[in-house]
Design a protein around this motif. Structure first.
Motif, PDB file in Angstrom:
ATOM      1  N   ALA A   6       0.832  -1.204   0.000  1.00 52.06           N
ATOM      2  CA  ALA A   6       0.000   0.000   0.000  1.00 52.06           C
ATOM      3  C   ALA A   6       0.868   1.257   0.000  1.00 52.06           C
ATOM      4  CB  ALA A   6      -0.919  -0.007   1.217  1.00 52.06           C
ATOM      5  N   GLU A   7       1.948   1.232   0.767  1.00 49.60           N
ATOM      6  CA  GLU A   7       2.851   2.384   0.790  1.00 49.60           C
ATOM      7  C   GLU A   7       3.537   2.560  -0.562  1.00 49.60           C
ATOM      8  OE1 GLU A   7       2.993   4.596   3.061  1.00 49.60           O
ATOM      9  OE2 GLU A   7       1.649   3.515   4.418  1.00 49.60           O
ATOM     10  N   ARG A   8       3.870   1.451  -1.205  1.00 52.52           N
ATOM     11  CA  ARG A   8       4.473   1.530  -2.543  1.00 52.52           C
ATOM     12  C   ARG A   8       3.500   2.166  -3.533  1.00 52.52           C
ATOM     13  NH1 ARG A   8       3.772  -1.080  -6.970  1.00 52.52           N
ATOM     14  NH2 ARG A   8       2.387  -2.605  -5.956  1.00 52.52           N
ATOM     15  N   ILE A   9       2.233   1.795  -3.460  1.00 50.13           N
ATOM     16  CA  ILE A   9       1.229   2.347  -4.370  1.00 50.13           C
ATOM     17  C   ILE A   9       1.059   3.844  -4.125  1.00 50.13           C
ATOM     18  CG2 ILE A   9      -1.221   2.313  -4.976  1.00 50.13           C
ATOM     19  CD1 ILE A   9      -1.170  -0.711  -4.374  1.00 50.13           C
ATOM     20  N   GLN A  12       3.889   5.627  -5.805  1.00 49.32           N
ATOM     21  CA  GLN A  12       3.841   5.602  -7.262  1.00 49.32           C
ATOM     22  C   GLN A  12       2.748   6.493  -7.838  1.00 49.32           C
ATOM     23  OE1 GLN A  12       3.483   1.368  -8.059  1.00 49.32           O
ATOM     24  NE2 GLN A  12       5.639   1.253  -8.652  1.00 49.32           N
ATOM     25  N   THR A  13       1.741   6.820  -7.044  1.00 49.01           N
ATOM     26  CA  THR A  13       0.605   7.585  -7.564  1.00 49.01           C
ATOM     27  C   THR A  13       0.721   9.084  -7.294  1.00 49.01           C
ATOM     28  OG1 THR A  13      -0.599   7.030  -5.530  1.00 49.01           O
ATOM     29  CG2 THR A  13      -1.001   5.658  -7.461  1.00 49.01           C
ATOM     30  N   THR A  14       1.876   9.538  -6.852  1.00 50.82           N
ATOM     31  CA  THR A  14       2.099  10.972  -6.655  1.00 50.82           C
ATOM     32  C   THR A  14       3.249  11.439  -7.541  1.00 50.82           C
ATOM     33  OG1 THR A  14       3.550  10.488  -4.771  1.00 50.82           O
ATOM     34  CG2 THR A  14       1.249  10.972  -4.277  1.00 50.82           C
ATOM     35  N   ARG A  15       3.240  12.728  -7.874  1.00 55.32           N
ATOM     36  CA  ARG A  15       4.242  13.259  -8.788  1.00 55.32           C
ATOM     37  C   ARG A  15       5.526  13.706  -8.094  1.00 55.32           C
ATOM     38  NH1 ARG A  15       0.735  17.113 -12.940  1.00 55.32           N
ATOM     39  NH2 ARG A  15      -0.606  15.452 -13.780  1.00 55.32           N
ATOM     40  N   SER A  16       5.438  14.048  -6.819  1.00 53.28           N
ATOM     41  CA  SER A  16       6.603  14.594  -6.127  1.00 53.28           C
ATOM     42  C   SER A  16       7.813  13.670  -6.159  1.00 53.28           C
ATOM     43  CB  SER A  16       6.247  14.949  -4.680  1.00 53.28           C
ATOM     44  OG  SER A  16       5.739  13.824  -3.983  1.00 53.28           O
ATOM     45  N   PRO A  17       7.665  12.333  -6.030  1.00 52.87           N
ATOM     46  CA  PRO A  17       8.868  11.489  -6.095  1.00 52.87           C
ATOM     47  C   PRO A  17       9.620  11.624  -7.415  1.00 52.87           C
ATOM     48  CG  PRO A  17       7.032  10.255  -5.178  1.00 52.87           C
ATOM     49  CD  PRO A  17       6.479  11.550  -5.666  1.00 52.87           C
ATOM     50  N   ILE A  18       8.887  11.708  -8.519  1.00 57.47           N
ATOM     51  CA  ILE A  18       9.545  11.811  -9.824  1.00 57.47           C
ATOM     52  C   ILE A  18      10.359  13.089  -9.912  1.00 57.47           C
ATOM     53  CG2 ILE A  18       9.169  11.985 -12.310  1.00 57.47           C
ATOM     54  CD1 ILE A  18       6.649  10.306 -11.935  1.00 57.47           C
ATOM     55  N   TRP A  19       9.760  14.208  -9.509  1.00 61.24           N
ATOM     56  CA  TRP A  19      10.459  15.489  -9.607  1.00 61.24           C
ATOM     57  C   TRP A  19      11.665  15.544  -8.679  1.00 61.24           C
ATOM     58  CZ3 TRP A  19       9.765  18.342 -13.636  1.00 61.24           C
ATOM     59  CH2 TRP A  19       8.534  18.334 -14.292  1.00 61.24           C
ATOM     60  N   LEU A  20      11.510  15.028  -7.471  1.00 64.02           N
ATOM     61  CA  LEU A  20      12.630  15.063  -6.533  1.00 64.02           C
ATOM     62  C   LEU A  20      13.756  14.135  -6.970  1.00 64.02           C
ATOM     63  CD1 LEU A  20      10.755  15.214  -3.102  1.00 64.02           C
ATOM     64  CD2 LEU A  20      12.042  17.029  -4.226  1.00 64.02           C
ATOM     65  N   ILE A  21      13.421  12.989  -7.535  1.00 64.52           N
ATOM     66  CA  ILE A  21      14.461  12.094  -8.037  1.00 64.52           C
ATOM     67  C   ILE A  21      15.181  12.733  -9.219  1.00 64.52           C
ATOM     68  CG2 ILE A  21      14.841   9.903  -9.234  1.00 64.52           C
ATOM     69  CD1 ILE A  21      12.692   8.687  -7.413  1.00 64.52           C
ATOM     70  N   LEU A  22      14.457  13.460 -10.061  1.00 65.88           N
ATOM     71  CA  LEU A  22      15.099  14.184 -11.163  1.00 65.88           C
ATOM     72  C   LEU A  22      16.059  15.250 -10.632  1.00 65.88           C
ATOM     73  CD1 LEU A  22      12.153  14.615 -13.695  1.00 65.88           C
ATOM     74  CD2 LEU A  22      14.125  13.078 -13.873  1.00 65.88           C
ATOM     75  N   VAL A  23      15.694  15.881  -9.516  1.00 64.89           N
ATOM     76  CA  VAL A  23      16.599  16.845  -8.887  1.00 64.89           C
ATOM     77  C   VAL A  23      17.875  16.144  -8.432  1.00 64.89           C
ATOM     78  CG1 VAL A  23      16.905  18.348  -6.879  1.00 64.89           C
ATOM     79  CG2 VAL A  23      14.779  18.445  -8.182  1.00 64.89           C
ATOM     80  N   VAL A  24      17.721  14.951  -7.832  1.00 66.82           N
ATOM     81  CA  VAL A  24      18.890  14.177  -7.397  1.00 66.82           C
ATOM     82  C   VAL A  24      19.794  13.863  -8.588  1.00 66.82           C
ATOM     83  CG1 VAL A  24      19.640  11.988  -6.401  1.00 66.82           C
ATOM     84  CG2 VAL A  24      17.689  13.186  -5.423  1.00 66.82           C
ATOM     85  N   VAL A  25      19.187  13.464  -9.695  1.00 66.58           N
ATOM     86  CA  VAL A  25      19.964  13.145 -10.894  1.00 66.58           C
ATOM     87  C   VAL A  25      20.729  14.374 -11.385  1.00 66.58           C
ATOM     88  CG1 VAL A  25      19.806  12.457 -13.318  1.00 66.58           C
ATOM     89  CG2 VAL A  25      18.407  11.293 -11.596  1.00 66.58           C
ATOM     90  N   ALA A  26      20.033  15.504 -11.492  1.00 64.90           N
ATOM     91  CA  ALA A  26      20.664  16.724 -12.002  1.00 64.90           C
ATOM     92  C   ALA A  26      21.813  17.174 -11.108  1.00 64.90           C
ATOM     93  CB  ALA A  26      19.621  17.829 -12.126  1.00 64.90           C
ATOM     94  N   VAL A  27      21.584  17.176  -9.802  1.00 63.12           N
ATOM     95  CA  VAL A  27      22.620  17.620  -8.864  1.00 63.12           C
ATOM     96  C   VAL A  27      23.818  16.671  -8.895  1.00 63.12           C
ATOM     97  CG1 VAL A  27      23.156  17.950  -6.427  1.00 63.12           C
ATOM     98  CG2 VAL A  27      21.029  18.859  -7.357  1.00 63.12           C
ATOM     99  N   SER A  28      23.549  15.377  -8.885  1.00 64.94           N
ATOM    100  CA  SER A  28      24.627  14.392  -8.872  1.00 64.94           C
ATOM    101  C   SER A  28      25.493  14.492 -10.116  1.00 64.94           C
ATOM    102  CB  SER A  28      24.044  12.974  -8.757  1.00 64.94           C
ATOM    103  OG  SER A  28      23.250  12.851  -7.601  1.00 64.94           O
TER     104      SER A  28
END
Length: 248
Positions: A6-9, A12-28
């Motif tokens: 349930a926590e995984r779902i 996956q159903t929110t947009r904030s993880p995608i944007w924050l992970i993209l920030v991690v990629v860009a910074v790294s």
């Protein structure tokens, strides 16, 4: 397993993880390119320095993502439904911590390897030996930074549960490693006594992340990892104790 799924779902159903992970990629990737570009012709770029963007900025961003998973539910009131579905509140928080720890560890490991690979492509042929994936230091960097991300996720879940507000958690996660700890560590006489007890200073010690440090860790890298784990675990246990005694 149902609660974890349930926590995984939810994640996956929110947009904030995608944007924050993209920030991690860009910074790294950005910090890796900067470190490689600034390297002198005869310099040696260590894997931990090549991936310093992951440990110094990427992991704190992932900690914010972990905190959002709990503070967002308090903000919207969904936390009531979560606790109704999972009356054992300790397990509800543990499930969040497991999901966010796994996500943080995987993202961190991939970003460290990507940062090292990018740095390898930007340095000269003679400087690539230290960044080779045959070098044990590369895999040490992957392992220690992934461990840092796991412990950071647990710490962030605990802070989010205690503080309940995203802004408060973000302030703690960003001010502690970038403002509070550097200032305390740099103070004459005070830094030597207080510095070894600062949690993020210990995290940077066992990940070999470059950090302004005027004191030495007497317990070494392993002791620093254990200390940070104890701090993260203590905050998480305190959060469980508090949340089981109060209404959501």
């Amino acid at each position: 397993m149902t609660t974890i799924n349930a926590e995984r779902i939810k994640l996956q159903t929110t947009r904030s993880p995608i944007w924050l992970i993209l920030v991690v990629v860009a910074v790294s990737m950005g910090f890796s390119a900067i470190q490689a570009a600034a390297l002198s012709p005869y310099g040696v770029l260590e894997p931990a320095r090549a991936a310093m963007g992951v440990s110094m900025f990427g992991v704190p961003v992932l900690m914010i993502l972990s905190a959002l998973s709990i503070t967002g539910e308090y903000r919207t009131g969904m936390i009531r439904a979560t606790f109704l579905a999972t009356p054992r509140r300790a397990w509800a928080l543990t499930s969040k911590a497991i999901v966010m720890a796994v996500v943080s560890a995987v993202v961190t490991a991939v970003m460290v390897m990507a940062a090292v690979a990018l740095a390898t492509a930007l340095v000269s042929e003679s400087q690539r030996a230290s960044l080779s994936f045959a070098n044990a230091e590369v895999w040490r960097a992957v392992g220690t930074m992934s461990l840092y991300a796991v412990l950071g996720a647990v710490l962030a879940i605990g802070l989010g549960t205690l503080l309940r507000h995203t802004a408060a958690v973000v302030a703690v996660v960003l001010l502690m490693p970038f403002v509070v700890e550097p200032v305390l560590g740099a103070l004459p006489e005070v830094g030597v006594r207080v510095g070894p007890w600062l949690p993020f200073a210990n995290a940077y010690t066992f990940t070999k992340t470059p950090w302004f440090q005027t004191f030495s860790m007497t317990w070494g890298a392993v002791g620093a990892a254990c200390y940070f784990a104890v701090v993260a675990g203590a905050v998480f246990v305190l959060a469980i104790a508090v949340v089981t005694r109060r209404d959501p």
